[in-house]
Design a protein around this motif. Structure first.
Motif, PDB file in Angstrom:
ATOM      1  N   LYS A 157       0.819  -1.215   0.000  1.00  0.00           N
ATOM      2  CA  LYS A 157       0.000   0.000   0.000  1.00  0.00           C
ATOM      3  C   LYS A 157       0.853   1.266   0.000  1.00  0.00           C
ATOM      4  O   LYS A 157       0.456   2.290  -0.571  1.00  0.00           O
ATOM      5  CB  LYS A 157      -0.950  -0.006   1.189  1.00  0.00           C
ATOM      6  N   MET A 158       2.022   1.206   0.623  1.00  0.00           N
ATOM      7  CA  MET A 158       2.924   2.352   0.549  1.00  0.00           C
ATOM      8  C   MET A 158       3.448   2.530  -0.868  1.00  0.00           C
ATOM      9  O   MET A 158       3.611   3.659  -1.351  1.00  0.00           O
ATOM     10  CB  MET A 158       4.076   2.193   1.544  1.00  0.00           C
ATOM     11  N   ILE A 159       3.691   1.417  -1.559  1.00  0.00           N
ATOM     12  CA  ILE A 159       4.217   1.495  -2.922  1.00  0.00           C
ATOM     13  C   ILE A 159       3.187   2.095  -3.865  1.00  0.00           C
ATOM     14  O   ILE A 159       3.518   2.911  -4.728  1.00  0.00           O
ATOM     15  CB  ILE A 159       4.672   0.100  -3.399  1.00  0.00           C
ATOM     16  N   TYR A 160       1.908   1.720  -3.717  1.00  0.00           N
ATOM     17  CA  TYR A 160       0.926   2.328  -4.614  1.00  0.00           C
ATOM     18  C   TYR A 160       0.206   3.520  -3.976  1.00  0.00           C
ATOM     19  O   TYR A 160      -0.885   3.914  -4.377  1.00  0.00           O
ATOM     20  CB  TYR A 160      -0.038   1.304  -5.225  1.00  0.00           C
ATOM     21  N   CYS A 161       0.863   4.116  -2.992  1.00  0.00           N
ATOM     22  CA  CYS A 161       0.534   5.457  -2.508  1.00  0.00           C
ATOM     23  C   CYS A 161      -0.850   5.560  -1.861  1.00  0.00           C
ATOM     24  O   CYS A 161      -1.493   6.613  -1.919  1.00  0.00           O
ATOM     25  CB  CYS A 161       0.644   6.483  -3.655  1.00  0.00           C
ATOM     26  N   ILE A 162      -1.285   4.488  -1.216  1.00  0.00           N
ATOM     27  CA  ILE A 162      -2.518   4.523  -0.443  1.00  0.00           C
ATOM     28  C   ILE A 162      -2.205   4.779   1.027  1.00  0.00           C
ATOM     29  O   ILE A 162      -2.977   5.415   1.745  1.00  0.00           O
ATOM     30  CB  ILE A 162      -3.297   3.199  -0.607  1.00  0.00           C
ATOM     31  N   VAL A 163      -1.062   4.288   1.485  1.00  0.00           N
ATOM     32  CA  VAL A 163      -0.590   4.488   2.856  1.00  0.00           C
ATOM     33  C   VAL A 163       0.723   5.272   2.795  1.00  0.00           C
ATOM     34  O   VAL A 163       1.595   4.959   1.974  1.00  0.00           O
ATOM     35  CB  VAL A 163      -0.380   3.127   3.564  1.00  0.00           C
ATOM     36  N   LEU A 164       0.875   6.258   3.649  1.00  0.00           N
ATOM     37  CA  LEU A 164       2.087   7.070   3.668  1.00  0.00           C
ATOM     38  C   LEU A 164       3.120   6.478   4.615  1.00  0.00           C
ATOM     39  O   LEU A 164       2.777   6.069   5.731  1.00  0.00           O
ATOM     40  CB  LEU A 164       1.764   8.498   4.115  1.00  0.00           C
TER      41      LEU A 164
ATOM     42  N   LEU B 108      11.100   5.913   0.009  1.00  0.00           N
ATOM     43  CA  LEU B 108      10.470   4.972  -0.925  1.00  0.00           C
ATOM     44  C   LEU B 108      10.264   5.686  -2.252  1.00  0.00           C
ATOM     45  O   LEU B 108       9.534   6.680  -2.327  1.00  0.00           O
ATOM     46  CB  LEU B 108       9.133   4.461  -0.374  1.00  0.00           C
ATOM     47  N   ARG B 109      10.914   5.174  -3.285  1.00  0.00           N
ATOM     48  CA  ARG B 109      10.813   5.751  -4.619  1.00  0.00           C
ATOM     49  C   ARG B 109      10.291   4.692  -5.580  1.00  0.00           C
ATOM     50  O   ARG B 109      10.737   3.542  -5.556  1.00  0.00           O
ATOM     51  CB  ARG B 109      12.168   6.288  -5.079  1.00  0.00           C
ATOM     52  N   VAL B 110       9.358   5.097  -6.439  1.00  0.00           N
ATOM     53  CA  VAL B 110       8.794   4.227  -7.471  1.00  0.00           C
ATOM     54  C   VAL B 110       8.966   4.939  -8.806  1.00  0.00           C
ATOM     55  O   VAL B 110       8.570   6.109  -8.936  1.00  0.00           O
ATOM     56  CB  VAL B 110       7.302   3.928  -7.200  1.00  0.00           C
ATOM     57  N   PHE B 111       9.569   4.286  -9.774  1.00  0.00           N
ATOM     58  CA  PHE B 111       9.928   4.895 -11.057  1.00  0.00           C
ATOM     59  C   PHE B 111      10.849   6.100 -10.841  1.00  0.00           C
ATOM     60  O   PHE B 111      10.830   7.060 -11.614  1.00  0.00           O
ATOM     61  CB  PHE B 111       8.690   5.341 -11.844  1.00  0.00           C
ATOM     62  N   GLY B 112      11.616   6.067  -9.755  1.00  0.00           N
ATOM     63  CA  GLY B 112      12.506   7.173  -9.437  1.00  0.00           C
ATOM     64  C   GLY B 112      11.816   8.352  -8.782  1.00  0.00           C
ATOM     65  O   GLY B 112      12.462   9.367  -8.492  1.00  0.00           O
ATOM     66  N   LEU B 113      10.515   8.232  -8.506  1.00  0.00           N
ATOM     67  CA  LEU B 113       9.731   9.327  -7.924  1.00  0.00           C
ATOM     68  C   LEU B 113       9.425   9.032  -6.468  1.00  0.00           C
ATOM     69  O   LEU B 113       9.090   7.895  -6.100  1.00  0.00           O
ATOM     70  CB  LEU B 113       8.417   9.502  -8.694  1.00  0.00           C
ATOM     71  N   ASP B 114       9.491  10.051  -5.626  1.00  0.00           N
ATOM     72  CA  ASP B 114       9.187   9.892  -4.219  1.00  0.00           C
ATOM     73  C   ASP B 114       7.679   9.740  -4.019  1.00  0.00           C
ATOM     74  O   ASP B 114       6.895  10.505  -4.581  1.00  0.00           O
ATOM     75  CB  ASP B 114       9.695  11.107  -3.442  1.00  0.00           C
ATOM     76  N   VAL B 115       7.274   8.729  -3.227  1.00  0.00           N
ATOM     77  CA  VAL B 115       5.842   8.460  -3.051  1.00  0.00           C
ATOM     78  C   VAL B 115       5.126   9.588  -2.317  1.00  0.00           C
ATOM     79  O   VAL B 115       3.904   9.745  -2.457  1.00  0.00           O
ATOM     80  CB  VAL B 115       5.615   7.123  -2.304  1.00  0.00           C
ATOM     81  N   LEU B 116       5.840  10.367  -1.541  1.00  0.00           N
ATOM     82  CA  LEU B 116       5.216  11.465  -0.802  1.00  0.00           C
ATOM     83  C   LEU B 116       4.921  12.665  -1.683  1.00  0.00           C
ATOM     84  O   LEU B 116       3.921  13.358  -1.491  1.00  0.00           O
ATOM     85  CB  LEU B 116       6.108  11.882   0.372  1.00  0.00           C
ATOM     86  N   SER B 117       5.782  12.912  -2.667  1.00  0.00           N
ATOM     87  CA  SER B 117       5.637  14.133  -3.462  1.00  0.00           C
ATOM     88  C   SER B 117       5.058  13.895  -4.856  1.00  0.00           C
ATOM     89  O   SER B 117       4.616  14.852  -5.512  1.00  0.00           O
ATOM     90  CB  SER B 117       6.992  14.846  -3.588  1.00  0.00           C
ATOM     91  N   HIS B 118       5.030  12.639  -5.331  1.00  0.00           N
ATOM     92  CA  HIS B 118       4.543  12.389  -6.699  1.00  0.00           C
ATOM     93  C   HIS B 118       3.560  11.212  -6.758  1.00  0.00           C
ATOM     94  O   HIS B 118       3.687  10.344  -7.622  1.00  0.00           O
ATOM     95  CB  HIS B 118       5.715  12.106  -7.639  1.00  0.00           C
TER      96      HIS B 118
END
Length: 301
Positions: free
Chosen positions: A46-53, A59-69
């Motif tokens: 859930k953190m990876i798909y940005c449902i839980v912070l 944690l970066r996905v596709f090089g993007l930070d989950v908190l900001s993108h």
């Protein structure tokens, strides 16, 4: 890296769900998160798909930070959740079209993508069927079709085949392997170790919110166990007798069964000769044996 986690930590009040988790996921490979109930697998997903912070860490996905993108990340991935969250008031086709429109796809492209995914998951003949009239396996395949509508680069699958019959499980396995061959990255959780062993290039074993070990199925088996297992069914009294006479053989106990580990099949000749009528299976060590060795055999709530 498609996913890169460093010192990832998630706390719910006084409960630590994920603690100091480090791992990376490379493009075009299948990674498995396995562990007992409550190990932190679903929270990590859930953190990876940005449902839980995340509480802390990176944690970066596709090089993007989950908190900001989070929006940019969600647009590039597909999610197959544990639960059946299809809309029961809509047909198979309508479920896909509504979901496709969430991604802003033009109607002609949305229609083409929906038809492609119905074909891919062998559901074309059910396009007009209301969701309540679908079997459990069909609903699961529809959820997978829905996850593919936006042409994702990463697919997250949370226990994708739980409760399905063997035919549907094997169909889904074949489809996932085909997706991996196309260069799509897969991340899944599963309680079926045969599924993890078949699909995953690399497995992260979690327990009590932490990473216990990581490696390919073959590496994990070689690292933690001899190549052979003798699984014998014995009551407590007989088990005590066997262990008393052969204390030098590596073993584990679980309920009515004993598990002996050896480097050669002949390591168990003494046990089999002394108790020829004991029910037993002599087999190669498996990923499930590794899982139980590292996380224990007691039931978790």
């Amino acid at each position: 890296m498609v996913i890169e986690a460093k010192s990832l930590h998630k706390r719910y009040g006084g409960i630590v769900a994920v603690k100091s988790l480090d791992f990376g996921v490379e493009k075009g490979r299948c990674y498995g998160l396995v562990g007992p109930n409550g190990a932190g697998k679903t929270t990590t997903m859930k953190m990876i798909y940005c449902i839980v912070l995340p509480t802390s860490g990176s944690l970066r996905v596709f090089g993007l930070d989950v908190l900001s993108h989070p929006r940019q990340i969600k647009a590039r991935l597909g999610v197959v959740p544990q639960e059946n969250n299809l809309d029961p008031d809509l047909t198979t086709w309508q479920n896909l079209m509504v979901y496709a429109r969430y991604f802003g796809l033009p109607r002609p492209l949305a229609r083409r993508r929906c038809q492609e995914q119905l074909d891919f998951m062998d559901l074309s003949d059910r396009a007009g069927t209301p969701v309540p009239d679908l079997s459990g396996g069909m609903k699961r395949r529809l959820i997978m079709s829905r996850a593919l509508v936006n042409d994702p680069e990463l697919i997250i699958l949370d226990e994708p085949t739980t409760g399905l019959d063997p035919q549907v499980r094997h169909l889904i396995w074949d489809k996932l392997l085909e997706l991996k061959d196309r260069g799509i990255t897969l991340l899944l959780t599963t309680h079926y170790m045969d599924e993890a062993q078949k699909l995953c290039d690399e497995i992260i074993i979690m327990d009590q919110a932490r990473r216990v070990d990581v490696g390919s199925p073959t590496e994990l088996i070689r690292r933690h166990l001899p190549p052979y297992v003798l699984e014998a069914r014995a009551g407590r009294r007989l088990a005590a007798d066997i262990l008393g006479r052969f204390p030098e053989i590596s073993h584990q106990e679980s309920g009515q069964s004993l598990y002996f580990y050896g480097s050669a099949a002949t390591d168990f000749d003494g046990i089999l000769a002394a108790w020829p009528r004991v029910e037993h299976v002599l087999r190669p060590a498996s990923l499930e044996d590794v899982f139980l060795k590292l996380t224990g055999r007691e039931i978790r709530a």
